[in-house]
Design an enzyme around this catalytic site. Structure first.
Site, short mmCIF file in Angstrom:
data_model
loop_
_atom_site.label_atom_id
_atom_site.label_comp_id
_atom_site.label_asym_id
_atom_site.label_seq_id
_atom_site.Cartn_x
_atom_site.Cartn_y
_atom_site.Cartn_z
N GLU A 261 -8.16 69.97 -10.38
CA GLU A 261 -9.00 69.85 -9.04
C GLU A 261 -8.62 71.67 -8.48
OE1 GLU A 261 -11.16 68.63 -7.30
OE2 GLU A 261 -10.88 69.76 -5.26
N ARG A 456 8.23 70.55 4.27
CA ARG A 456 6.54 70.36 4.57
C ARG A 456 6.38 69.37 5.59
NH1 ARG A 456 2.98 70.12 -0.59
NH2 ARG A 456 1.16 69.93 1.09
#
Lengths: 531, 392, 178
Positions: A261, A456
Site C-alpha cells: 500500500e 506515538r
C-alpha cells in the site's frame, strides 16, 4: 456523426461538444468521460485532504503543550485514527486515480478508459464511503480509535464506529479495485498504434505497476477487515487466543496489504516527477529502461518486507534478519531512481517554475524519508524507534513531502491542459516555499522526539518533549494555512487565469501537449500515429 | 505568441530568483538554528545503560554518518546542477539519456554500502539473543491501563500505576519533574544481573518500552514473550507503553529502579514480608477507617481519572459519584457494576470490569470510600467477603 | 467505420476484465487462506502448537545439562484462581516430569474454560513434549470447585544447547461448555 477528428485546432469545437452532454449536476453524476471523472476525483481528494488536515491541526493543537487542554484522550485517539484513514484512502489514493483518469488516456492516445461506466461507479462509491467514515464521529462510542492499523484485540473491543469504518474500507477498496482493472485494461489494450510498452511515458508505467499492486493487495485488506468484523459480531476467533486464534496473525495479514500500500501511494508520484524533471530540464529522462525495471523491482520486493512493521512482536531472530535484509534491498532500486533524476537534470537547461520546484523538493525530501526508512529497517535500531515519533516523521516525509508534493507539482504542470488557463506563477512559488519551510518545521523535530523516546498516538507527553512539540505545532498551522494559497491559486487560474497555449512548457513532449488547451471533451477518437 | 512571451519572461524571472530564494531560506534557518538548538535538549537516543543499548546507540551513529555522507554527496551534485545548468545562465541542454555502465555502477555501489551496514546490524541482532543463564525472572503484564510486575522466583507481585496527579494533567497545575513518567511502585531490579522478562497482557496489545535499556517488546494477550536486560549502572529509568491500547495509552508509564546488590536484597526481603502480611485473611473483619484509607488510594490510582478526585465526574462522559443513586443506594448494585463493568446497548463502555484487576479487599475498600466521601455518608463498611459473594 | 472494428478491442477489454477479476477473487481467497497457512507455518517452525499430545521419539536422558523451567498462569477476564504448585523446576532433557496446576472457580455458577499455552522462548514449543495436559481439552468446573491438574512432559534432548531456561505460561479463557 462527423468523422472529422477533433484533436487538432483550438477551442471552437467546445460548443459542439456541449450539445451532446447533460449539463449541471446531472452531468457530473452520470458522466463517463475520463476528464470529468478525473476532475471529480481530484476535487474529492482535495476536500478530504482539508478534512484530514483539520483533524491534524486539532491533534497538533492538543500537543502544543503538555497536559490535556482541548480534547479527551478517547476523542484524540479517534482523531488520530480517522486522520490516517482519511489521508490515505480519501486524499492520496483518490488524487492518484484522478491523475490517472485525466492523463493515462491522453498520454497513450486513447479516447477514454476501457470501461467508462465502471469508471463512473468507481468514483461515486467514494463520497458514500467518506460519509460513512466521517459520520462515525457522531455515533455512540465515536469513531474508530485503534489507529488506522486497526490491531485487534483493541479494534474488536470498540464501538460501532469500527463497523462503519470496516464498511467504508470495503467500499473504498472496491472502488480502488475497479479503478485498477480499468487502468490496466486501458494501458494494455488501448495504446495508440506505434506506442509499444517501452515507449509509454513513465507516468503510465508507474500507474500500470501500481494498478497491479492494488488488485493484488486490496482484496487481502478486505479479507482482514472482514475477519475483524466476524470476530466482533459473529463469534469467530481469528484474532482471539481463547478460540485458538492469534492477534499477531492480523498484523501479518494487514501488513501484507500495508506494505505494498505505501508503494501504491508513492509510485504514481515517481511517475509525475519523472515527467516534470525532463520537461523542465529540456532533456530526455535518463535511463528510461532502468527506471521501468527499478519501479517493477520495488513493486515485487514490496511483497516480501511486510514484517518490518512488526519487529517488536516477538519474531525469531531469523525472521528479523530476513526482513531486515530484504527491506534494505529496496533502497537499491530507489537509489537508482534518484540518481537517474539527478542525471536527467545534469547538463540540462533548467527553469524553475512551480512544477519543477515541487519536483526538486520531492527528490530532496523523499530522500530524507528514504534514509530514515533505512535507519528503521535495522532491527536493533528499530527496537528503540518503533512506535515513536521517529516513525511519524519518516512516513510524513515520504507521503507528504513525497507523494503530496509530487501531486502539487502535477497539478500546476497539467492545469493549463485541463482548464486552458495558466496559474499565477508568483502564487505557485509562494505555495511551494511556504509549504516547504513549514513542512520541515513541523516534521523534522519529530525525528528528535522519537530518538528521545516519545511514543506515538499519545495525547500528552513528559515535559522534556515540550520544546520540539511546540515547534512542530507551530509548523503544522503554518503548513495548513499554506494550502489555502494553493486553493486560491487554482480557483484564480480556473476563473481568470490568462489563456494557456497548447504547449506552455517548452520541454514537454508527451501526447497531451499536441492537443489544444483546454483539452477538448473528446480526444483521440481517432488514435494518433506514434513514431 | 503573446501569452508565451509573457510566460517565458515569468519563467526566466523565477529561475533567476531561485538561487536568491534558496540563499534566503538558508540564512533564515542558520539564524534561527542556534536559538532552536539552545532551546531544545533532545537530539539523540537516550544515554544507554545496558550493553545492548550501547550497541544500538553505536550502530545508529555509524548509520547516520554513512547516510549524511551519501546525502551530502548526492545533493551537492544536484544543487551544483541547479546553479550551473540553468537556461537563464544560457546553458544548453545536452541530449544524452542512457548509459548502461553508469547504471550498473550506481546499482552495485549502493548494494555494497548496504552490506557494510547490514554486517554490524546482524551482529547486534545475534548479540541481543544472548542465551546465558538468567539470574532472575520478572513477569510483566500489561493491562488497561497499568503494568504489573510479578517476581516469579519470590512469589509476590504488584501493580504499578501512574502517580502524576490529575490536577497536573487536566487542570494546568505546575507539572512535576517526572510528569507522566512516575509510578506508585516501580519495578526494582539488581544491577549487573541478567534479568529475564516474561511479557504478556491481560486484555489488548500493549508494549513495554524502556529506551535507555534498549528494550521494547509487545505484550500480547494469551501469549508470553521473553526478553532480557542487564543493567550497567544503578539508577532510575523511565519508559512508556508503546502500542495504542485505548484511552489511557499515554498514561501507563514504566519506571525501573536499578539497585546495588545489597540494596536489592534489602528491598526484596521487605517486599516478601509485606506481601506475606498483605496476603489477607479472608475472614478478617475490617473497620471502616482502614477501609476508607485504603479505598482512597485505590480510588486515586484507578477511578479518579474518569470520575475525578472530587467525585463529580465529567458531564456527559463519566457519571458523578458524589450524590449518585448507585453509590448511595443498595451496595450490591455498586459492587456488581465495579466487578462486571457497564455495557450499554450491547456495546462496552469506558467503565470496564474490574473483577480481574482488583481484589476483594480492594473493591470493598473503594466502595466503602466512595460511600463515605464528599457528600455521601452511608456509614457502611463493606467487607471483602461480601464482594467475593458477588463474583458470579 | 463498421462495427467489426470496435468489437475486437471491446472483446479483448472484456477478456482482460474477466482475467483481472479472477485475480481479485483469488487474492481475496488468499487473504483467508493465510489463516490456515499461518497455523501451518507456526506448527512447522515449532513456534506454536496447541492442543495435541506429543509423541516422543527419543527418550534418552541427557544428564550433561539441566534446563530450568518456569511455570506461569494467567486468567483472562475470569474470577478464577489459577496457579502452578511449583513455580520453578529443573529437569534433564529426556527425563519425564510432572507439574501440577491448581484451579478454583470462585463464582457461583458452573463455568468451562480452555487453557492456552505459550512458551518463552517461542521455539521451545517444539521441544516441550506434553504427554498429558489439561490444556488438551476444555475443563468444566462447578461453582466454587477447586481441582489440581497435572501436566506430564518431557523436554526433547534435541533442544538447542543455548536454551537453558524455558517458561511455560497458560492463560485460561472462558469458552462455551459441552
Amino acid at each position: 456523426m462527423s468523422s472529422i477528428p477533433h484533436d487538432h485546432a483550438a477551442g471552437h469545437h467546445v460548443d459542439h461538444d456541449h450539445a451532446h452532454h447533460p449539463s449541471g449536476t446531472m452531468r457530473w453524476i452520470t458522466t463517463t468521460n475520463h476528464k470529468d471523472i478525473g476532475t471529480l476525483y481530484l476535487w474529492f481528494s482535495f476536500i478530504m485532504f482539508l478534512a484530514g488536515g483539520v483533524m491534524a491541526l486539532a491533534i497538533r493543537a492538543e500537543l502544543f503543550q503538555p497536559g490535556l487542554q482541548l480534547v479527551e484522550p478517547e476523542f484524540f485517539n479517534q482523531l488520530n485514527t480517522v486522520h490516517g484513514l482519511v489521508m490515505i484512502f480519501g486524499a492520496i489514493m483518490p488524487a492518484a486515480v484522478g491523475f490517472a483518469n485525466w492523463q493515462v488516456p491522453l498520454m497513450i492516445g486513447a479516447p477514454d478508459m476501457a470501461f467508462a461506466r465502471m469508471n463512473n461507479w468507481s468514483f461515486w462509491l467514494l463520497p458514500f464511503a467518506a460519509v460513512l467514515l466521517l459520520s462515525s464521529f457522531v455515533v455512540p462510542g465515536g469513531a474508530a480509535s485503534a489507529g488506522w492499523t486497526l490491531y485487534p484485540p483493541l479494534s474488536v473491543q470498540t464501538g460501532m464506529g469500527m463497523d462503519l469504518t470496516i464498511f467504508a474500507v470495503h467500499i473504498m477498496g472496491a472502488s480502488s479495485i475497479m479503478g485498477s482493472i480499468n487502468i490496466i485494461t486501458t494501458i494494455l489494450n488501448m495504446r495508440a498504434p506505434g506506442m509499444t510498452m517501452m515507449k509509454m511515458p513513465l507516468f503510465v508505467w508507474t500507474w500500470l505497476i501500481t494498478a497491479y499492486l492494488l488488485i493484488a493487495v486490496m482484496p487481502v485488506l478486505a479479507g482482514a477487515v472482514t475477519m475483524l468484523l466476524t470476530d466482533r459480531h459473529f463469534g469467530t476467533s481469528f484474532f482471539n487466543a481463547a478460540g485458538g486464534g492469534d492477534p499477531v496473525m492480523f498484523q501479518h495479514i494487514f501488513w501484507f496489504f500495508g506494505h505494498p500500500e505505501v508503494y501504491i501511494m508513492i509510485l504514481p508520484s515517481f511517475g509525475i516527477v519523472s515527467t516534470i524533471i525532463p520537461a523542465f530540464a529540456r532533456k530526455p529522462l535518463f535511463g528510461y529502461a532502468s527506471m521501468v525495471y527499478a519501479t517493477a523491482s520495488i513493486a515485487i520486493l514490496s511483497f516480501l518486507v511486510w514484517a518490518h512493521h512488526m519487529f517488536t512482536v516477538g519474531m525469531p531472530a531469523a525472521g528479523q534478519v530476513f526482513f531486515m535484509y530484504v527491506t534494505m534491498l529496496i533502497a537499491v532500486p530507489t537509489a537508482v531512481k534518484v540518481f537517474n533524476w539527478v542525471a536527467t537534470m545534469w547538463k540540462g537547461s533548467m527553469t524553475f517554475e512551480t512544477p519543477m520546484l515541487f519536483a526538486i523538493g520531492f527528490i530532496f525530501m523523499f530522500t530524507v524519508g528514504g534514509f530514515t526508512g533505512l535507519v528503521l529497517a535495522l532491527v536493533p535500531v528499530d527496537i528503540v524507534l518503533h512506535d515513536t515519533y521517529y516513525v511519524v516523521a519518516h512516513f510524513h516525509y515520504v507521503l507528504v513531502a513525497g507523494s503530496l508534493f509530487a501531486f502539487f507539482g502535477g497539478i500546476y504542470y497539467w492545469l493549463p491542459k485541463w482548464c486552458g488557463r495558466m496559474y499565477d506563477e508568483t502564487l505557485g512559488e509562494w505555495h511551494f516555499w511556504t509549504s516547504f519551510v513549514f513542512f520541515n518545521i513541523t516534521f523534522f523535530p519529530m525525528h528528535f522526539l522519537g530518538l528521545a523516546g516519545m511514543p506515538r498516538r499519545v495525547p500528552d507527553y513528559a515535559t522534556q518533549f515540550t520544546d520540539w512539540n511546540e515547534v512542530a505545532s507551530i509548523g503544522a498551522f503554518g503548513f495548513g494555512l499554506s494550502q489555502l494559497i494553493f486553493l486560491y491559486a487554482v480557483l484564480k487560474a480556473i476563473r481568470s487565469g490568462p489563456p494557456a497555449p497548447a504547449k506552455p512548457w517548452e520541454g514537454s513532449d508527451t501526447l497531451e501537449w499536441t492537443l489544444p488547451s483546454p483539452a477538448p471533451y473528446h480526444t483521440f477518437e481517432n488514435p494518433p500515429q506514434v513514431s | 505568441m503573446e501569452p508565451k512571451g509573457a510566460m517565458a519572461r515569468q519563467a526566466m524571472k523565477a529561475a533567476k530568483q531561485l538561487p536568491k530564494k534558496m540563499a534566503g531560506i538558508a540564512a533564515l534557518v542558520t539564524a534561527l538554528a542556534p536559538a532552536l538548538a539552545l532551546a531544545a535538549k533532545e537530539y539523540n537516543l537516550q544515554a544507554p545503560v545496558t550493553p545492548v543499548a550501547t550497541e544500538i546507540f553505536d550502530l545508529h551513529m555509524y548509520i547516520i554518518w554513512i547516510c549524511v555522507v551519501i546525502f551530502v554527496g548526492v545533493f551537492s551534485v544536484m544543487f551544483y546542477s541547479i546553479f550551473a545548468h540553468r537556461k537563464s545562465k544560457g546553458h544548453q541542454a545536452a541530449q544524452f539519456h542512457e548509459n548502461t555502465v553508469v547504471e550498473i555502477v550506481w546499482t552495485v555501489i549502493p548494494f555494497l554500502i548496504l552490506v557494510v551496514m547490514a554486517v554490524p546490524a546482524t551482529r547486534t541482532i545475534l548479540a541481543m539473543k544472548d542465551s546465558s543463564v538468567p539470574d532472575m525472572t520478572v513477569k510483566i503484564t500489561g493491562s488497561q491501563w497499568k503494568w504489573s510486575y510479578d517476581y516469579l522466583d519470590d512469589g509476590f507481585g504488584y501493580y504499578s500505576n501512574l502517580k502524576t496527579p490529575v490536577e497536573q494533567i487536566e487542570e494546568g497545575k505546575p507539572k512535576g519533574e517526572h510528569y507522566l513518567l512516575e509510578v506508585d511502585q516501580p519495578m526494582v531490579v539488581p544491577v549487573g544481573k541478567k534479568i529475564r522478562l516474561l511479557i504478556t497482557s491481560s486484555d489488548v496489545i500493549h508494549a513495554w518500552f524502556l529506551p535507555a535499556a534498549g528494550v521494547q517488546q509487545d505484550a500480547i494477550p494469551g501469549f508470553v514473550r521473553d526478553g532480557w536486560m542487564k543493567f550497567d549502572k544503578t539508577g532510575i529509568f523511565r519508559g512508556q507503553c508503546a502500542k495504542i491500547c485505548g484511552k489511557e495509552h499515554g498514561f501507563m508509564p514504566i519506571v525501573v529502579e536499578v539497585k546495588s546488590a545489597d540494596d536489592y536484597a534489602k528491598w526484596l526481603a521487605e517486599h516478601k514480608k509485606a506481601a506475606a502480611a498483605a496476603a489477607d485473611d479472608p475472614n478478617k473483619v475490617w473497620d471502616a477507617k482502614e477501609l476508607i484509607a485504603r479505598g482512597e488510594k485505590i480510588y486515586a490510582a484507578n477511578c479518579a481519572s474518569c470520575h475525578q478526585p472530587t467525585g463529580k465526574g465529567v458531564a456527559g462522559a463519566f457519571p458523578a459519584l458524589d450524590g449518585s443513586k448507585v453509590v448511595t443506594g443498595p451496595k450490591h448494585e455498586q459492587i456488581k457494576i465495579i466487578l462486571n463493568g457497564v455495557v450499554t446497548n450491547g456495546q462496552p463502555t469506558a467503565m470496564v470490569a474490574w473483577k480481574s484487576t482488583l481484589s476483594d479487599i480492594d473493591i470493598a475498600a473503594v466502595v466503602t470510600y466512595t460511600r463515605n466521601s464528599w457528600s455521601n455518608h452511608t456509614g457502611e463498611a463493606i467487607q471483602p467477603a461480601e464482594v467475593k459473594a458477588d463474583r458470579s | 467505420m463498421s462495427d467489426t472494428k470496435l468489437d475486437d478491442p471491446r472483446q479483448s477489454n472484456r477478456t482482460l476484465l474477466v482475467k483481472l477479476g479472477v485475480v481479485v477473487v483469488v487474492m481475496f481467497g488468499f487473504g483467508f487462506a493465510l489463516v490456515p497457512f499461518y497455523d501451518q507455518i507456526c506448527k512447522a517452525t515449532g513456534l506454536r502448537d496447541i492442543d495435541n499430545p506429543d509423541r516422543l521419539e527419543n527418550s534418552q536422558v541427557d544428564r550433561t545439562r539441566t534446563v530450568r523451567l518456569e511455570f506461569d498462569a494467567n486468567v483472562h477476564k475470569l474470577s478464577w484462581t489459577f496457579r502452578p504448585l511449583a513455580q520453578v523446576v529443573s529437569v534433564h532433557p529426556g527425563e519425564m516430569a510432572q507439574v501440577v496446576y491448581e484451579v478454583e472457580n470462585r463464582t457461583e455458577r458452573p463455568m468451562t474454560g480452555q487453557a492456552v499455552p505459550s512458551y518463552g522462548p517461542q521455539l521451545a514449543a517444539e521441544y516441550f513434549k506434553k504427554l498429558d495436559c489439561f490444556c488438551f481439552a476444555k475443563q468444566s468446573f462447578g461453582p466454587h470447585e477447586r481441582r489440581q491438574m497435572p501436566v506430564v512432559f518431557v523436554i526433547d534432548p534435541r533442544l538447542p544447547r543455548d536454551v537453558n531456561t524455558i517458561s511455560l505460561s497458560y492463560t485460561f479463557f472462558e469458552v462455551e461448555g459441552n
